[in-house]
Design a protein around this motif. Structure first.
Motif, PDB file in Angstrom:
ATOM      1  N   ASP B  12       0.816  -1.206   0.000  1.00  0.00           N
ATOM      2  CA  ASP B  12       0.000   0.000   0.000  1.00  0.00           C
ATOM      3  C   ASP B  12       0.854   1.261   0.000  1.00  0.00           C
ATOM      4  OD1 ASP B  12      -2.049  -1.684   0.155  1.00  0.00           O
ATOM      5  OD2 ASP B  12      -2.579  -1.247   2.238  1.00  0.00           O
ATOM      6  N   GLN B 138      -2.327   2.599  -9.240  1.00  0.00           N
ATOM      7  CA  GLN B 138      -2.262   2.025  -7.895  1.00  0.00           C
ATOM      8  C   GLN B 138      -1.159   0.962  -7.828  1.00  0.00           C
ATOM      9  OE1 GLN B 138      -6.272   0.898  -6.616  1.00  0.00           O
ATOM     10  NE2 GLN B 138      -6.406   2.868  -5.607  1.00  0.00           N
ATOM     11  N   GLN B 139      -1.083   0.112  -8.838  1.00  0.00           N
ATOM     12  CA  GLN B 139      -0.098  -0.963  -8.844  1.00  0.00           C
ATOM     13  C   GLN B 139       0.490  -1.140 -10.246  1.00  0.00           C
ATOM     14  OE1 GLN B 139       0.765  -2.524  -6.062  1.00  0.00           O
ATOM     15  NE2 GLN B 139      -0.917  -1.899  -4.719  1.00  0.00           N
ATOM     16  N   LYS B 161      -2.971   2.111  -2.251  1.00  0.00           N
ATOM     17  CA  LYS B 161      -4.435   2.203  -2.224  1.00  0.00           C
ATOM     18  C   LYS B 161      -4.910   3.616  -2.605  1.00  0.00           C
ATOM     19  CE  LYS B 161      -5.801  -1.915  -0.492  1.00  0.00           C
ATOM     20  NZ  LYS B 161      -4.716  -2.662  -1.167  1.00  0.00           N
ATOM     21  N   CYS B 163      -6.026   7.037  -4.436  1.00  0.00           N
ATOM     22  CA  CYS B 163      -6.892   7.168  -5.604  1.00  0.00           C
ATOM     23  C   CYS B 163      -6.490   8.350  -6.492  1.00  0.00           C
ATOM     24  CB  CYS B 163      -8.332   7.313  -5.156  1.00  0.00           C
ATOM     25  SG  CYS B 163      -8.571   8.543  -3.877  1.00  0.00           S
TER      26      CYS B 163
END
Lengths: 113, 288
Positions: B12, B138-139, B161, B163
């Protein structure tokens, strides 16, 4: 969930001010948020509860003033209530307007103890 | 655990990495953890702190005059909640202006075609301008790798995580990219039409991209993003014969939200309309 970022920024401000003033916690925090600022109230409450734990805001009472959206028509000059970013002028029907209020995102005051 | 370096950072955490380098940064509470991987000598570990900005504060006491009556102190702050992001955004903006860099914040919902549009733009224009890219997701490094294949220097920011991108992430990513004078910096924000609207990155222009399979009422469903944008690209117009999308209606909705908004209709796949977008880039680069 940008409301979490907003709450984290509020916590930063409160922690910084509490430390500067040697306060233990914040008794009351007064926020002023515009109706058109892009904040979802339920998401704000949810993020608030989760994020303020173990901070100076954990036991604070939160006073939230919601500032109504208002705009001025660029065609006829009429000022009117604008609950959305695309509200037409009630007197001439134009969408050409500038916002007067509703985008506020402010910490108005803190009561420190 | 960070899968790139195996350090203790969770998936995260925010990670910032230049394609082609193993070294990367983790941002934790605004603090930088940087990892240098060399020849089996373990981690070099450095910490850096953001500058702390303190707003101008007037303190007034409301409860009876004495500053400490009942050990209570009321501070009238009137502070912008996002002031830290805003201050750093202005610092980024000053850096871009001083170096004549046109910084673009590209925003859209996921799948509107931001990366494909960038790939084509880079292939067509990189002889003409130096381009630099910051990819926000995000990833994964997937989008950065696609951009790197065009030859442009690119930094991937993984928000975990998160946004949206913020001005602090951009400030760190720009230090890694070190863009040259008179270049174009394209920042591809996290695919999301809601959250990135609130966060100024210091960009010169904000470009919102919608694609015709998405529906022509997007501008009134997600007005905040259209309110804050300078240009609206309507992408995938080669698909117009197959979808129910009224271009005029979409534009008229968007103009209800923001009457300053400009529009260009294009297809990054077929190349239709791309010349108009390139002309807009040339004009706005000069304006910088």
């Amino acid at each position: 969930m940008h409301e979490l970022s907003i709450v984290l920024s509020i916590i930063d401000i409160a922690e910084e001010q509490a430390a500067l003033n040697g306060a233990r916690h914040v008794e009351e925090i007064e926020l002023e948020i515009g109706q058109l600022a892009g904040v979802e109230w339920d998401a704000l409450d949810f993020a608030w509860e989760a994020a303020t734990k173990n901070t100076v805001l954990e036991k604070s009472s939160r006073k939230l003033t919601i500032v109504d959206g208002r705009a001025r028509c660029l065609e006829c000059g009429q000022a009117f209530s604008a609950p959305t970013l695309f509200t037409e002028c009630p007197s001439c029907g134009s969408f050409f307007s500038d916002l007067l209020s509703g985008k506020e995102l402010r910490v108005k005051s803190l009561t420190l103890v | 655990m960070c899968t790139t370096c195996g350090c203790g950072q969770s998936d995260d955490a925010i990670t910032i990495q230049l394609v082609g380098e193993e070294e990367h940064l983790h941002l934790v509470d605004g603090e930088v953890h940087s990892h240098h991987h060399g020849h089996g000598h373990g981690h070099g570990h450095s910490h850096e702190h953001e500058d702390h900005h303190h707003g101008h504060v007037h303190s007034h006491v409301r409860d009876g005059g004495s500053p400490h009556s009942g050990d209570k102190k009321v501070l009238q702050l009137e502070l912008d909640i996002l002031q830290k992001n805003q201050l750093l955004a202005e610092r980024n903006r000053g850096y871009f202006e001083a170096k004549h860099i046109l910084a673009l914040n590209l925003v859209s919902s996921p799948g509107a075609g931001k990366t494909s549009l960038l790939e084509r733009t880079l292939r067509d224009l990189q002889e003409e301008f130096p381009f630099y890219v910051i990819e926000g997701d995000q990833q994964t490094m997937n989008d950065a790798n696609r951009i790197a294949a065009t030859g442009a220097p690119v930094v991937q920011i993984n928000t975990g995580k998160g946004c949206h991108l913020d001005s602090s992430m951009i400030s760190h990513a720009v230090r890694k990219l070190d863009p040259c004078v008179s270049s174009i910096l394209a920042i591809e924000n996290v695919g999301n039409l809601v959250c990135p609207a609130l966060f100024d990155l210091g960009e010169g222009r904000r470009v919102v991209i919608i694609s015709v399979p998405e529906g022509d009422d997007k501008p009134v469903k997600y007005p905040d993003m259209f309110y804050s944008a300078h240009l609206c690209l309507i992408n995938k117009i080669d698909l117009l014969p197959y979808v129910q999308f009224d271009v005029d209606k979409a534009k008229s909705y968007a103009r209800q939200v923001n009457h300053h908004l400009e529009f260009i209709e294009l297809s990054a796949t077929t190349g239709q309309g791309m010349e108009q977008w390139y002309a807009w880039l040339r004009d706005n680069r000069i304006a910088q």
